[in-house]
Write a protein that holds these residues in place. Structure first.
Motif, PDB file in Angstrom:
ATOM      1  N   VAL A   5      -2.236  28.528  42.105  1.00 25.54           N
ATOM      2  CA  VAL A   5      -1.441  29.322  43.052  1.00 25.54           C
ATOM      3  C   VAL A   5      -2.359  30.041  44.031  1.00 25.54           C
ATOM      4  O   VAL A   5      -2.090  30.083  45.236  1.00 25.54           O
ATOM      5  N   THR A   6      -3.463  30.589  43.530  1.00 23.71           N
ATOM      6  CA  THR A   6      -4.406  31.287  44.396  1.00 23.71           C
ATOM      7  C   THR A   6      -4.981  30.338  45.439  1.00 23.71           C
ATOM      8  O   THR A   6      -5.058  30.672  46.626  1.00 23.71           O
ATOM      9  N   LEU A   7      -5.385  29.150  45.010  1.00 23.20           N
ATOM     10  CA  LEU A   7      -5.973  28.188  45.949  1.00 23.20           C
ATOM     11  C   LEU A   7      -4.960  27.697  46.984  1.00 23.20           C
ATOM     12  O   LEU A   7      -5.315  27.449  48.136  1.00 23.20           O
ATOM     13  N   LEU A   8      -3.712  27.567  46.590  1.00 24.88           N
ATOM     14  CA  LEU A   8      -2.705  27.037  47.509  1.00 24.88           C
ATOM     15  C   LEU A   8      -2.082  28.084  48.425  1.00 24.88           C
ATOM     16  O   LEU A   8      -1.631  27.754  49.519  1.00 24.88           O
ATOM     17  N   VAL A   9      -2.054  29.350  48.010  1.00 28.46           N
ATOM     18  CA  VAL A   9      -1.262  30.358  48.718  1.00 28.46           C
ATOM     19  C   VAL A   9      -2.096  31.426  49.422  1.00 28.46           C
ATOM     20  O   VAL A   9      -1.723  31.878  50.506  1.00 28.46           O
ATOM     21  N   ALA A  10      -3.213  31.844  48.851  1.00 28.05           N
ATOM     22  CA  ALA A  10      -3.924  33.026  49.339  1.00 28.05           C
ATOM     23  C   ALA A  10      -4.397  32.872  50.781  1.00 28.05           C
ATOM     24  O   ALA A  10      -4.096  33.713  51.641  1.00 28.05           O
ATOM     25  N   PHE A  11      -5.157  31.840  51.076  1.00 22.65           N
ATOM     26  CA  PHE A  11      -5.691  31.677  52.428  1.00 22.65           C
ATOM     27  C   PHE A  11      -4.587  31.495  53.473  1.00 22.65           C
ATOM     28  O   PHE A  11      -4.618  32.160  54.516  1.00 22.65           O
ATOM     29  N   PRO A  12      -3.604  30.609  53.229  1.00 22.31           N
ATOM     30  CA  PRO A  12      -2.544  30.468  54.240  1.00 22.31           C
ATOM     31  C   PRO A  12      -1.766  31.752  54.508  1.00 22.31           C
ATOM     32  O   PRO A  12      -1.402  32.022  55.655  1.00 22.31           O
ATOM     33  N   LEU A  13      -1.521  32.556  53.479  1.00 25.22           N
ATOM     34  CA  LEU A  13      -0.817  33.824  53.707  1.00 25.22           C
ATOM     35  C   LEU A  13      -1.641  34.740  54.611  1.00 25.22           C
ATOM     36  O   LEU A  13      -1.116  35.350  55.539  1.00 25.22           O
ATOM     37  N   GLY A  14      -2.927  34.842  54.347  1.00 25.75           N
ATOM     38  CA  GLY A  14      -3.782  35.666  55.185  1.00 25.75           C
ATOM     39  C   GLY A  14      -3.864  35.146  56.603  1.00 25.75           C
ATOM     40  O   GLY A  14      -3.901  35.914  57.564  1.00 25.75           O
ATOM     41  N   PHE A  15      -3.895  33.840  56.750  1.00 25.87           N
ATOM     42  CA  PHE A  15      -4.025  33.227  58.070  1.00 25.87           C
ATOM     43  C   PHE A  15      -2.745  33.354  58.883  1.00 25.87           C
ATOM     44  O   PHE A  15      -2.794  33.611  60.091  1.00 25.87           O
ATOM     45  N   LEU A  17       0.098  35.456  58.348  1.00 28.92           N
ATOM     46  CA  LEU A  17       0.744  36.751  58.528  1.00 28.92           C
ATOM     47  C   LEU A  17      -0.126  37.663  59.394  1.00 28.92           C
ATOM     48  O   LEU A  17      -1.322  37.799  59.171  1.00 28.92           O
ATOM     49  N   ARG A  18       0.492  38.294  60.385  1.00 30.10           N
ATOM     50  CA  ARG A  18      -0.255  39.137  61.321  1.00 30.10           C
ATOM     51  C   ARG A  18      -0.749  40.434  60.692  1.00 30.10           C
ATOM     52  O   ARG A  18      -1.810  40.920  61.031  1.00 30.10           O
ATOM     53  N   HIS A  19       0.022  41.004  59.803  1.00 29.90           N
ATOM     54  CA  HIS A  19      -0.325  42.291  59.222  1.00 29.90           C
ATOM     55  C   HIS A  19      -1.012  42.083  57.878  1.00 29.90           C
ATOM     56  O   HIS A  19      -0.445  41.455  56.973  1.00 29.90           O
ATOM     57  N   ARG A  20      -2.220  42.603  57.768  1.00 29.66           N
ATOM     58  CA  ARG A  20      -3.015  42.412  56.562  1.00 29.66           C
ATOM     59  C   ARG A  20      -2.319  42.966  55.318  1.00 29.66           C
ATOM     60  O   ARG A  20      -2.282  42.292  54.288  1.00 29.66           O
ATOM     61  N   PRO A  21      -1.744  44.187  55.354  1.00 25.84           N
ATOM     62  CA  PRO A  21      -1.057  44.671  54.142  1.00 25.84           C
ATOM     63  C   PRO A  21       0.087  43.758  53.714  1.00 25.84           C
ATOM     64  O   PRO A  21       0.305  43.550  52.515  1.00 25.84           O
ATOM     65  N   ALA A  22       0.804  43.207  54.669  1.00 25.11           N
ATOM     66  CA  ALA A  22       1.896  42.288  54.321  1.00 25.11           C
ATOM     67  C   ALA A  22       1.354  41.034  53.644  1.00 25.11           C
ATOM     68  O   ALA A  22       1.964  40.513  52.696  1.00 25.11           O
ATOM     69  N   ALA A  23       0.210  40.556  54.102  1.00 23.12           N
ATOM     70  CA  ALA A  23      -0.395  39.371  53.490  1.00 23.12           C
ATOM     71  C   ALA A  23      -0.831  39.662  52.060  1.00 23.12           C
ATOM     72  O   ALA A  23      -0.607  38.851  51.155  1.00 23.12           O
ATOM     73  N   PHE A  24      -1.430  40.837  51.841  1.00 25.56           N
ATOM     74  CA  PHE A  24      -1.850  41.199  50.488  1.00 25.56           C
ATOM     75  C   PHE A  24      -0.653  41.397  49.566  1.00 25.56           C
ATOM     76  O   PHE A  24      -0.666  40.948  48.412  1.00 25.56           O
ATOM     77  N   VAL A  25       0.388  42.040  50.045  1.00 20.21           N
ATOM     78  CA  VAL A  25       1.578  42.261  49.215  1.00 20.21           C
ATOM     79  C   VAL A  25       2.246  40.924  48.882  1.00 20.21           C
ATOM     80  O   VAL A  25       2.670  40.698  47.742  1.00 20.21           O
ATOM     81  N   LEU A  78      -9.809  35.515  49.661  1.00 19.88           N
ATOM     82  CA  LEU A  78      -9.267  34.428  50.485  1.00 19.88           C
ATOM     83  C   LEU A  78      -8.222  34.937  51.469  1.00 19.88           C
ATOM     84  O   LEU A  78      -8.150  34.468  52.609  1.00 19.88           O
ATOM     85  N   VAL A  79      -7.411  35.899  51.043  1.00 21.65           N
ATOM     86  CA  VAL A  79      -6.431  36.498  51.958  1.00 21.65           C
ATOM     87  C   VAL A  79      -7.163  37.198  53.101  1.00 21.65           C
ATOM     88  O   VAL A  79      -6.808  37.040  54.275  1.00 21.65           O
ATOM     89  N   ALA A  80      -8.206  37.964  52.771  1.00 25.13           N
ATOM     90  CA  ALA A  80      -8.967  38.676  53.799  1.00 25.13           C
ATOM     91  C   ALA A  80      -9.649  37.696  54.757  1.00 25.13           C
ATOM     92  O   ALA A  80      -9.642  37.899  55.975  1.00 25.13           O
ATOM     93  N   LEU A  81     -10.231  36.626  54.217  1.00 28.55           N
ATOM     94  CA  LEU A  81     -10.862  35.619  55.060  1.00 28.55           C
ATOM     95  C   LEU A  81      -9.843  34.934  55.955  1.00 28.55           C
ATOM     96  O   LEU A  81     -10.073  34.751  57.160  1.00 28.55           O
ATOM     97  N   GLY A  82      -8.709  34.573  55.395  1.00 23.04           N
ATOM     98  CA  GLY A  82      -7.650  33.951  56.193  1.00 23.04           C
ATOM     99  C   GLY A  82      -7.153  34.874  57.278  1.00 23.04           C
ATOM    100  O   GLY A  82      -6.920  34.448  58.416  1.00 23.04           O
ATOM    101  N   ARG A  88      -8.825  36.150  64.699  1.00 27.66           N
ATOM    102  CA  ARG A  88      -9.726  35.603  65.735  1.00 27.66           C
ATOM    103  C   ARG A  88      -9.046  34.504  66.530  1.00 27.66           C
ATOM    104  O   ARG A  88      -9.188  34.434  67.746  1.00 27.66           O
ATOM    105  N   ARG A  89      -8.303  33.655  65.839  1.00 31.74           N
ATOM    106  CA  ARG A  89      -7.614  32.555  66.535  1.00 31.74           C
ATOM    107  C   ARG A  89      -6.531  33.095  67.463  1.00 31.74           C
ATOM    108  O   ARG A  89      -6.380  32.629  68.596  1.00 31.74           O
TER     109      ARG A  89
END
Length: 101
Positions: A5-15, A17-25, A78-82, A88-89
């Protein structure tokens, strides 16, 4: 299960979602749901006599705790990196739009 789940979901959520807290939640919600399912599945197997996940004699479970916390930390990274790459994009795309006008 939580590693997958971490490998499939974490990076895309961070990438995405515009708001970092929303991505972490959102990641934490998915992670905790998967952790609950995984823990229930492993506990059920242990009660039936399968001691491949947990030892036969119950202990504190520090090994399981350490592994799940490590996976959580990797997922948050991964969320933070995404989110960093997504921001940046979006900035680059937005600045290209302004240059064309």
């Amino acid at each position: 299960m939580i590693a997958l789940v971490t490998l499939l979901v974490a990076f895309p959520l961070g990438f995405l979602l515009r708001h970092r807290p929303a991505a972490f939640v959102a990641y934490l919600a998915v992670y905790l749901y998967a952790l609950t399912i995984q823990t229930g599945y492993l506990t059920r197997a242990w009660v039936r006599g399968d001691d491949s996940a947990f030892p036969q004699q119950p202990d504190v479970g520090l090994g399981y705790l350490a592994v799940t916390l490590a996976i959580l930390a990797i997922g948050c990274g991964l969320v933070a990196l995404g989110h960093h790459l997504g921001t940046r994009r979006r900035r680059r795309d937005h600045s290209a739009d302004l240059a064309e006008h």
